[in-house]
Design an enzyme around this catalytic site. Sequence first.
Site, PDB file in Angstrom:
ATOM      1  N   LYS A 172     -11.066   1.784   9.034  1.00 55.40           N
ATOM      2  CA  LYS A 172      -9.935   2.384   8.305  1.00 55.40           C
ATOM      3  C   LYS A 172     -10.258   2.378   6.820  1.00 55.40           C
ATOM      4  O   LYS A 172     -10.644   1.347   6.266  1.00 55.40           O
ATOM      5  CB  LYS A 172      -8.669   1.572   8.563  1.00 55.40           C
ATOM      6  CG  LYS A 172      -7.576   1.783   7.528  1.00 55.40           C
ATOM      7  CD  LYS A 172      -6.215   1.457   8.056  1.00 55.40           C
ATOM      8  CE  LYS A 172      -5.760   0.059   7.781  1.00 55.40           C
ATOM      9  NZ  LYS A 172      -4.312  -0.090   7.959  1.00 55.40           N
TER      10      LYS A 172
HETATM   11  C1  R5P Z   1      -3.496  -2.819   4.010  1.00 56.00           C
HETATM   12  O1  R5P Z   1      -4.359  -3.691   3.971  1.00 56.00           O
HETATM   13  C2  R5P Z   1      -2.598  -2.775   5.111  1.00 56.00           C
HETATM   14  O2  R5P Z   1      -3.279  -3.465   6.076  1.00 56.00           O
HETATM   15  C3  R5P Z   1      -2.165  -1.435   5.679  1.00 56.00           C
HETATM   16  O3  R5P Z   1      -2.349  -1.454   7.045  1.00 56.00           O
HETATM   17  C4  R5P Z   1      -2.900  -0.230   5.166  1.00 56.00           C
HETATM   18  O4  R5P Z   1      -2.980  -0.234   3.764  1.00 56.00           O
HETATM   19  C5  R5P Z   1      -2.268   1.061   5.652  1.00 56.00           C
HETATM   20  O5  R5P Z   1      -0.982   1.187   5.211  1.00 56.00           O
HETATM   21  P1  R5P Z   1      -0.563   2.194   4.057  1.00 56.00           P
HETATM   22  O6  R5P Z   1      -0.642   3.559   4.660  1.00 56.00           O
HETATM   23  O7  R5P Z   1       0.816   1.790   3.676  1.00 56.00           O
HETATM   24  O8  R5P Z   1      -1.571   2.051   2.945  1.00 56.00           O
END
Ligand code: R5P
Length: 257
Positions: A172
């Site tokens: 991710k």
């Molecule tokens: C970040 O470390 C968090 O684990 C979130 O899962 C990630 O940032 C994704 O969430 P967002 O779309 O709010 O950035």
Amino acid sequence: MGFGINNRLSRIIKPKTGKTVMLAVDHGYFQGPTTGLRDLKKTVTPLIPHTDCLFITRGMVRNCIDPRSDVSVCLRVSGGPSILGELSNEDITTSLEEAIRLNAAGVGMSIFVGAPNEDRTIANLGRLVSEAERYGMPVLAVTAIGREMARDARYLSLACRIAAEIGARFVKTYYCEDFYKVVEGCPVPIVMAGGKKIPEMDALQMTANAIKEGASGVDMGRNIFQSDNPVGMIKAIRAIVHKGATVDEAFEIYSKK
Ligand code: R5P
């Protein structure tokens, strides 16, 4: 070959489209009760029917998710520091045994390339992958960004490639200009994190760009659950990711209350 791990991955990245809409609701593990997740159960329950996989900690799974729901779960298994501390000072906080007990389809942790503890977080990823592979459990590596690092294709390519080299089954990362270069250098699927809340139209455009440039879907949080219409927003994201909807078509979907 590898039925268990591939079957688990298929509960996250849907074979029909080769893509996924993951809903990230793990923010509390270092941010506490983030805006939109103060009452996680209330926020997440209506979104579950539109979600392929929740990215969530074990504590929130136990307390806030109906076990009869057929959504898959990718467990956030790293943590340690809060927003008040050094964020890269993470360790593994949840055992594989617990992930299996919770019927997780995957486990995820952050690596902090370019941050004070990058080496430890990358070594932790290696250890997690070695253990998880024994049980056919896919590991998601999240490329957390050190405060000083630029969100550009050069940096994100470095972080994603390291994650894949160490053995993550999927990665991710954030969107950036020339995102396709990040995808090109990473042989495992990449899902896009949303980042801070931005206007809905911009979040939909970013999603469409990421998909066009080779992302295998999203693992998005704040741009869904902090929207004024979270259900509309996740449906709109789904339409782009799984059905190739245009940004205008998706915005229509979001706008329907
Ligand atoms: C970040 O470390 C968090 O684990 C979130 O899962 C990630 O940032 C994704 O969430 P967002 O779309 O709010 O950035």
